[in-house]
Enzyme design. Structure first.
Site, PDB file in Angstrom:
ATOM      1  N   GLU A 188      47.403 -52.164   6.529  1.00 51.14           N
ATOM      2  CA  GLU A 188      47.105 -53.013   5.365  1.00 51.14           C
ATOM      3  C   GLU A 188      45.962 -53.955   5.706  1.00 51.14           C
ATOM      4  OE1 GLU A 188      50.919 -54.830   4.807  1.00 51.14           O
ATOM      5  OE2 GLU A 188      50.709 -56.141   6.548  1.00 51.14           O
ATOM      6  N   ASP A 246      46.882 -64.779   5.258  1.00 51.58           N
ATOM      7  CA  ASP A 246      45.956 -63.757   4.760  1.00 51.58           C
ATOM      8  C   ASP A 246      44.556 -64.340   4.531  1.00 51.58           C
ATOM      9  OD1 ASP A 246      48.297 -62.226   4.694  1.00 51.58           O
ATOM     10  OD2 ASP A 246      48.667 -62.682   2.592  1.00 51.58           O
TER      11      ASP A 246
HETATM   12  C1  6LW Z   1      49.929 -59.083   2.556  1.00 53.63           C
HETATM   13  C2  6LW Z   1      49.873 -58.147   3.680  1.00 53.63           C
HETATM   14  C3  6LW Z   1      50.524 -58.973   4.646  1.00 53.63           C
HETATM   15  O1  6LW Z   1      49.560 -58.587   1.350  1.00 53.63           O
HETATM   16  O2  6LW Z   1      51.526 -59.626   4.055  1.00 53.63           O
HETATM   17  O3  6LW Z   1      50.177 -60.022   6.629  1.00 53.63           O
HETATM   18  C4  6LW Z   1      51.368 -59.458   2.672  1.00 53.63           C
HETATM   19  N1  6LW Z   1      50.035 -59.114   5.796  1.00 53.63           N
HETATM   20  O4  6LW Z   1      48.623 -57.775   4.091  1.00 53.63           O
HETATM   21  C5  6LW Z   1      51.700 -60.708   1.985  1.00 53.63           C
HETATM   22  O5  6LW Z   1      50.993 -61.776   2.576  1.00 53.63           O
END
Ligand code: 6LW
Length: 502
Positions: free
Chosen positions: A171, A15
């Site tokens: 996300e 991230d």
């Molecule tokens: C993070 C989400 C994700 O919050 O995994 O790869 C979660 N994406 O965006 C935890 O790293």
């Protein structure tokens, strides 16, 4: 100079969020159940990164209660520079929810956290418009204006764009003003093999957003590329005007389905603009060579002699670290760990480790366990770890895989400090569709530094594909009972064969 390599930050560093101030780049990553949290890196060339601190390094900033699940805790920070200050917004999924900290020096100290109670999703982002309004955008994807000085929401969150219809888990939003548009970058498809990066643009920070006709702009799903799960990206512009993307990816090895053991790592790729849309470059093991001189990276010290009062920022512990349980003050030049009741099989144990950053590595540590039980562990989580420990005049290799725990091997050892070792080595079984990614050898170091292995275990059981979750292997020292002292700890990359002299 050798060609730069991807990942640019190896090991469990997912991230990534990046910003630039002048000629300096800064980057932050997730840290989950480990303390201190949110590692901060610095670079002058985007390729070589040095850890300069952790944003959440005081218990008052990072509260991870004893029951904090592995892969709980701190998710997905966004790091920005605005109005002469650095800002990090992140989520503590195990208690405090979304929080914001600021610093004038990214190496710290960072402020006490400001809570964002009205921001009700993970992966928060911060962006400021020309009027100084601060927009917080989070997974879903929703958005609300906030007062970043108080954490108060100035309105109700509003859904702004949810990515490609049918794609799961929109996300990791990041919002940027570039040229005449506001661009909304997001991850979708889930953080596993389906992971992807998509983008939309609009006339204002609140949209309306028009998706890029070429979405996803980056994915490795369904390919045989050595880097998989590519997604969760952030963008930065260099002083020469060129654009770059940092993102997470994994390097699976072995047969089907492929196991990754180092967690999600940080990769770099260039970005071009075509018709007002970003086009991501190739994400390959050879990192892009930027058109500016690369910094000659200072060699990372491989050995820690514990002769400083404070620990290097790379050392991480489980949930909390207090001087009562972890100190270099008891014996000069030694790290002393005091058990606090838990074992490696529990969520909470006295543990000080570092991320495994090389597929093949060699770790040694000198241990005096005359006052307790402890040793050297390769940890994925409390249900997946291998360890070599000392207690009662014996060295024991312990394996914990899911619900099963077993002592694999034991040998009597002489009194006094003993050098324990762990090597990650090439997979030793048949090379076919069922081969594992590597093996982990645990044993005692011979005087020449080579490993006298008591056991060599299949590495797949310490992989994310087996254990689940969001982290990667961490290798470190622990105390399960009484007091255990560590004179030094040495970690270095190694050839695949290992177990031989250094
Ligand atoms: C993070 C989400 C994700 O919050 O995994 O790869 C979660 N994406 O965006 C935890 O790293």
């Amino acid at each position: 100079m050798t060609s730069p390599t991807n990942p640019v930050i190896a090991g469990f560093h997912p991230d990534p969020s990046v910003c630039r101030v002048g000629e300096d780049y800064y980057l932050a990553c997730s840290s989950f159940e480990y303390f201190p949290g949110v590692p901060i890196f610095h670079s002058r060339d985007l390729v070589h990164w040095t850890q300069i601190g952790n944003a959440l390094d005081r218990p008052s900033q990072l509260r991870l209660p004893a029951g904090t699940a592995s892969s709980g805790g701190i998710y997905a920070p966004t790091l920005r520079h605005h109005d002469g200050r650095f800002w990090i917004v992140t989520t503590n999924v195990s208690g405090d929810g979304n929080l914001l900290v600021t610093a004038t020096d990214p190496a710290g100290p960072w402020s006490e956290p400001i809570a964002l109670p009205g921001v009700v999703g993970i992966d928060p982002d911060l962006a400021w418009d020309d009027d100084g309004a601060c927009w917080c955008t989070f997974a879903g994807v929703s958005q609300v204006r906030i007062d970043p000085h108080t954490g108060i929401c100035l309105g109700e969150p509003r859904r702004i764009w949810s990515g490609t219809p049918g794609a799961k888990a929109p996300e990791a939003p990041h919002l940027y003003r570039i040229g005449g548009f506001w661009y909304l970058l997001l991850a979708e498809g889930g953080t596993e093999r389906g992971h992807a990066v998509s983008v939309a643009r609009g006339p204002s920070p609140a949209g309306p957003f028009e998706p890029c006709p070429r979405n996803p702009i980056l994915t490795h799903r369904g390919t045989d590329r050595p880097i998989q799960n590519t997604g969760h990206a952030d963008l930065v512009q260099a002083p020469d005007g060129s654009w770059w993307m940092v993102l997470l990816g994994v390097r699976p090895h072995g047969g089907t389905p492929g196991w990754h053991v180092l967690g999600r790592e940080t990769f770099l790729t260039p970005l071009r603009w075509v018709d007002g849309w970003p086009v991501a470059g190739d994400v390959s093991l050879e990192a892009p060579a930027p058109p500016w001189p690369l910094t000659v990276a200072a060699a990372e010290p491989v050995r820690d002699d514990f002769d400083r009062a404070d620990l290097h920022p790379r050392w991480i512990s489980l949930r909390v670290r207090t001087p009562e349980h972890c100190t270099t003050g008891d014996r000069p030049g030694w790290l002393t760990l005091r058990a606090r009741g838990g074992s490696l099989d529990d969520l909470d144990v006295t543990f000080v480790g570092r991320r495994q950053q090389d597929r093949y590595c060699r770790v040694r540590t000198a241990v005096d366990a005359s006052g307790g039980r402890g040793g050297l562990a390769v940890r994925l989580d409390e249900r997946h770890h291998y360890a070599i420990e000392l207690a009662d005049g014996e060295a024991r290799v312990v394996a914990r895989i899911g619900p099963l725990r077993t002592v694999v091997a034991a040998r009597a050892v002489p009194g006094g400090p003993v050098v324990l070792g762990a090597d990650t080595v090439a997979y030793e079984g048949a090379q076919d569709s069922r081969s594992g990614p590597d093996c982990v050898s645990l044993g005692l170091a011979r005087p020449d530094g080579s490993l006298d292995a008591l056991a060599t275990l299949d590495g797949r059981y310490l992989s994310t594909e087996v254990a689940g979750g969001f982290t990667g292997r961490v290798i470190g020292m622990y105390a399960e009972h009484g007091t255990v002292h560590f004179d030094w700890f040495d970690y270095r990359p190694a050839p695949p064969s290992s177990c031989g002299p250094s």
